[in-house]
Design a protein around this motif. Sequence first.
Motif, PDB file in Angstrom:
ATOM      1  N   VAL A 146      -7.707   4.984  -2.016  1.00 25.05           N
ATOM      2  CA  VAL A 146      -8.132   3.717  -1.410  1.00 25.05           C
ATOM      3  C   VAL A 146      -6.905   3.036  -0.789  1.00 25.05           C
ATOM      4  O   VAL A 146      -6.951   2.556   0.342  1.00 25.05           O
ATOM      5  N   GLY A 154      -9.717   8.773 -11.821  1.00 26.56           N
ATOM      6  CA  GLY A 154      -9.767   7.351 -11.453  1.00 26.56           C
ATOM      7  C   GLY A 154      -8.524   6.938 -10.673  1.00 26.56           C
ATOM      8  O   GLY A 154      -8.626   6.303  -9.620  1.00 26.56           O
ATOM      9  N   LEU A 155      -7.366   7.338 -11.185  1.00 26.57           N
ATOM     10  CA  LEU A 155      -6.103   7.004 -10.504  1.00 26.57           C
ATOM     11  C   LEU A 155      -6.064   7.630  -9.111  1.00 26.57           C
ATOM     12  O   LEU A 155      -5.619   7.016  -8.136  1.00 26.57           O
ATOM     13  N   LEU A 214      -8.247   5.642  -6.768  1.00 26.11           N
ATOM     14  CA  LEU A 214      -7.596   4.374  -6.442  1.00 26.11           C
ATOM     15  C   LEU A 214      -6.465   4.591  -5.428  1.00 26.11           C
ATOM     16  O   LEU A 214      -6.325   3.849  -4.443  1.00 26.11           O
ATOM     17  N   SER A 215      -5.693   5.637  -5.657  1.00 24.86           N
ATOM     18  CA  SER A 215      -4.577   5.912  -4.747  1.00 24.86           C
ATOM     19  C   SER A 215      -5.064   6.171  -3.339  1.00 24.86           C
ATOM     20  O   SER A 215      -4.434   5.753  -2.363  1.00 24.86           O
ATOM     21  N   THR A 235       0.845  -1.198   0.000  1.00 24.25           N
ATOM     22  CA  THR A 235       0.000   0.000   0.000  1.00 24.25           C
ATOM     23  C   THR A 235       0.882   1.250   0.000  1.00 24.25           C
ATOM     24  O   THR A 235       0.555   2.235  -0.658  1.00 24.25           O
TER      25      THR A 235
END
Lengths: 252, 229
Positions: free
Chosen positions: B172, B165-166, B169-170, B110
Amino acid sequence: MNMNLTLKVWRQKNAQDKGKMVEYKVTNISDHMSFLEMLDVLNEDLVNKNEEPVAFDHDCREGICGMCSLHINGEAHGPDRGVTTCQLHMRMFKDGQTIYIEPWRAKALPVIKDLIVDRSALERIQHAGGYISVNTSGNTQDANAILIRKSDADKAMDAASCIGCGACVATCKNSSAMLFVAAKVSQFSYLPQGQIERKERVMNMVEQMDKEGFGNCTNTGACEVECPKGISLEFIARMNREYFGAKIVSEK
Amino acid sequence: MSQGFSKSSVGRKILMALSGFFLLLFLFQHFLINSLSVISADAFNEVSFFMGTNPLIQYLIQPILLFGIIFHLIMGITLELKNKSTRPIPYAMNKPSENASWMSRNMVITGIMVLLFLGLHFYDFWIPEIKTKFIEGNMSGLNESGELRFHEELLHKFTDPIRVGLYILSFVFLSLHLLHGFQSAFQSVGFNHRKYTPIIKKLGNLYAIFIPLGFILIALFHFHVKIRF
Ligand code: SF4
Ligand code: FES
């Protein structure tokens, strides 16, 4: 109820041997047996067949000495909680099940033979600071002569219940010995008798732990879950405080 | 010679936690400023201008922040490499999920995802800032039409759906990192108390979920606004 089981056991002739998993079948295992008794049955079979029995550590067989070990089906001391392998009942398993039996895995705890690992690294950590100074000139003071706050005595006792089995190292993804060392540092830090070497103790034991090649703790908490004696992560936090406090004033 | 603090396992753990605390604080103030962009473009511009030009922030806090990020990163990877080497023969059968959470076991994964995002983030915002301010020497914070440029630049980045979107996601991944990291930092500095640790764990979960969620919602807000108008 009696069970038939398939065992996959780590066999290794000596420290130099490469070793491999070997499959065995055991039959008619009572669910009242302990895990070690089940291994006794296996060994008896092997001896009768003129084969070398599986070497594993054990002594008291009642969960107090810390000699037994074994990584059973992916968990240190097997699937039960708060028990050593000698206290693990066969009723935790099902008829027809396959059981993986492996030694503790860590560079600092190398395999000597089959399922036996060399845990003297833990002893060397203890030697580095797990002691107190006592006057032995003939008029040794009774330990109970010094009054101790009940809650401190309880915590010291909780920490002292570590039996040095090494399950914390075996289960940790980092092979960290912090839970063991924390227990050994903490048990004395609560008591008046432990104050004299308090600062050197934590520094020396941590240094020895690092020298032995154990990994770094990342607080996953796996050790606390698998520890047969329920040693708490609170002690690791305590050791961290002790260490910081000692290091910051240390002249060395 | 005795073992140095920063060489020892316990010392490194404490340093890892301290840099983590610092980054938690940084993230929180970043979140507050981002929130302004939803409420008022002017306020966001003002604060961005202040942050971008105040010498104390530029020449003291910013280098500390950079150092903090790099330290946390290098130390994290160093520890992971060392830890990986401590078990040369793996278990044939292992059930790590029986005794530890996925988050706690995968901080490096992560963390690296967050790092990759930081790369993009630097490319998007930090490098252009440095270029405008220090290479082109334009410290005014104004665009061609003479207005503060920060809000407009922010909106511009959130027009691209792939970027958004990226970005989501990051965050998350950041959330997963913080779900373990927040409470872990307290444990590492020795703060474990029967009464307060459960509260810290709850607080950590709230922080780890709502701050990244906040960043995501702000991004979606601007993305949405952009589409409509
Ligand atoms: S802390 Fe628990 S698991 Fe570790 S050596 Fe002591 S008793 Fe065994
Ligand atoms: S044999 Fe003594 S604890 Fe298991």
